[in-house]
Design an enzyme around this catalytic site. Sequence first.
Site, PDB file in Angstrom:
ATOM      1  CB  CYS A 157      -0.965  -0.021   1.184  1.00 41.79           C
ATOM      2  SG  CYS A 157      -1.731  -1.637   1.368  1.00 41.79           S
TER       3      CYS A 157
ATOM      4  CG  HIS B  55      -2.391   4.340   5.212  1.00 35.15           C
ATOM      5  ND1 HIS B  55      -2.285   4.189   3.854  1.00 35.15           N
ATOM      6  CD2 HIS B  55      -2.482   3.083   5.718  1.00 35.15           C
ATOM      7  CE1 HIS B  55      -2.313   2.898   3.540  1.00 35.15           C
ATOM      8  NE2 HIS B  55      -2.437   2.202   4.646  1.00 35.15           N
TER       9      HIS B  55
ATOM     10  CG  HIS C 285      -6.567   0.496   1.257  1.00 34.00           C
ATOM     11  ND1 HIS C 285      -5.634   1.200   0.532  1.00 34.00           N
ATOM     12  CD2 HIS C 285      -5.841  -0.249   2.127  1.00 34.00           C
ATOM     13  CE1 HIS C 285      -4.432   0.908   0.949  1.00 34.00           C
ATOM     14  NE2 HIS C 285      -4.517   0.022   1.917  1.00 34.00           N
TER      15      HIS C 285
END
Lengths: 212, 85, 407
Positions: free
Chosen positions: C169, C302, C337
């Site tokens: 990520c 995040h 995400h």
Amino acid sequence: MSNKNYYISTYCSLQNGALFVNGKATLEMDRSLPFIVLAKTIYKETGINYPKFFKMDNLSKLAFLTAEFLLEHSALSEKDVQKMGIVLSNKSASLDTDRKHQESISDDKNYYPSPATFVYTLPNIGIGEISIRHQIKGENAFFVFNTFNAKGLFQYAASLLASKKSNHVLCGWVDVDKEEYKSYFYIVSKEGMYPHTEEVINQLYINNEWKP
Amino acid sequence: MEALKQELKESIIEQLNLEDFTPQDIEDNDALFGDGLGLDSIDALELIVMMDKDYGIKLTDPDQGREIFTSITVLADYIAQHRTK
Amino acid sequence: MPNTELNNKDWGGIAITGMGVISAIGHTTAENLEALMASNQGIAQVSNVATRHHQQIRVGEIANTNEELANELLLPKDNNYSRTALIGTVAAKEALAQAGVTEIQEYKTGFISATSVGGMDMTERYFASYENTPEVRKYISSHHAADGTQKIAEQLGITEFVTTISTACSSAANAIMLGARLIRSGRLDRVVVGGVDCLSKFTINGFKTLMILSDEDCTPFDAHRKGLNLGEAAAYLVLESQTLVAKENKEVLAYLTGYANANDAFHQTASSANGEGAYLAMKKALQVARIDSNDIDYINAHGTATPNNDLSEGIALERIFGTRVPDFSSTKAFTGHTLAAAGAIEAVYSVLALQHQVVFPNLHFKTPMPEVNLKPAMTLQKKNIQHVLSNSFGFGGNCSTLIFSKE
């Protein structure tokens, strides 16, 4: 382009059942051994007690073991190691483990994906394992190349060292695809045996030695 | 119940790659998590999958697992009560 | 004194001259901006992926089918593009168009792309058919993570330097960081950087078995957060050297002034309790930008809405900013995400925040986490923004932070 300021201080490779450290054959095993058996045998040779090794996928096991021997034979202090940068690469990414995960979700009637397998379906988890083991908190990156790319690794390491983000950088290649495996790690520092150049990096990758 | 406990010990060793352990090494009432076997959060998730696959028990809340996986005895009791396979 | 990242007094940052993004909230940067300003989220039930979990998860899916995308790109019927390569090409082309690039070979130009899925979406669809259906075997070669990158590079005409980063990520943030360094060192004049991931059963099943998916719209930083929503997206930025910008009299959208990466060294997928990796990354990025934590006006966090990440990140924020944590939000409640694309899509949103002087809202937030005293921005806020900090943390402990500035 060469950079006269940096040097390769230690290097280690594992391929065809043979583990070489700084050009010397340290362990030689039957090359027909399946990778998983080979890995466990080498683990025992390290003499360390690290049960989490057995949970790792093959790619992480290979990265972990190569780093273990590399760091054991390096002259780095604990503090040096904890600030070290890590730049690894390969061509298969996490394909070997991806297949296992895919298999576990292919059969409608036997559908049980494993969290422990999924966790390893990324090529950089091996860097995570090395970092946890040696408490390395420096910068880290993982590249997927079509073939071994000395230039890419050379540039990244030189840049990190020049920026003073790290005084040492662990670089290399770690690839596993079924029974094909190869790892080649080396540390770049301000002092060492061999000049840090693309040519030297390539030669060590191919021959495990460099003749100027 | 003894057979189930033995089965669980063997299963846990295999599923969680506990290479250095034999079923005799795992005491019925020893803590599975924490110091004992050194299991972590991913292991807990693997056990949840095992519960579904081998015993037909579906756990939806990971926190439930924490209580059920306290020890082999607690785990065996829970499975004996709730298994559908 | 050597010209290093940590002590360059003339450091003005790397110019950003173009951006492109396709996500659940829009086909272009303009559409994404509109949705962000209007608090229009893109989270819904999955429709393009045939997953058995479709009723138990919510995702941020791009509206177009593969066929629509291939037609938009004028690809031949026998192409072997995975969805990753399709959406990647759309976003990369938009970025170059905005940067006004017509002759790509005129300057040394590179392409750095991030992905975790690669061509997996096609492989999982056709794997079982490869043996008996020759027509689908063309997708075998497009499985490789680097194949999609290569296809996009070819579409853009970039040959000088092409590479793929795959660090979960944080991948796209790392791609942006590498691009900046290549320009700073003079090896490239211009680089297209970013990332792309599409939804796949592989990822959906993997995250489901880790029990970190929510069955509702995610609630970043909320005390009752249940997990993340997966998303798909592609986002790219065009970075250019000061020389090029001056020579071509380019309009600069914003500057990338800070970047850093560190390893959390704690667990394969969970973050440490004190957010060490996040803390180190933010600290170093501020040093590279040569600014103080007080100078940050907005943080694009995040914020995946997992119990673990948001707490760990929250603690790291308090360690860096003390009692003065600036306005912050996670835009993952809009897009989901997007994994390897996250660092790039959120870089684009950070630049949009600078251009329009707004803080985007952290949707669905109600109750602060009990362990830390943090409340994200709950509505769109207009304010003076000079510097934006963006976090992207990946599995394997890979933590990256980027800082964007107005000038």
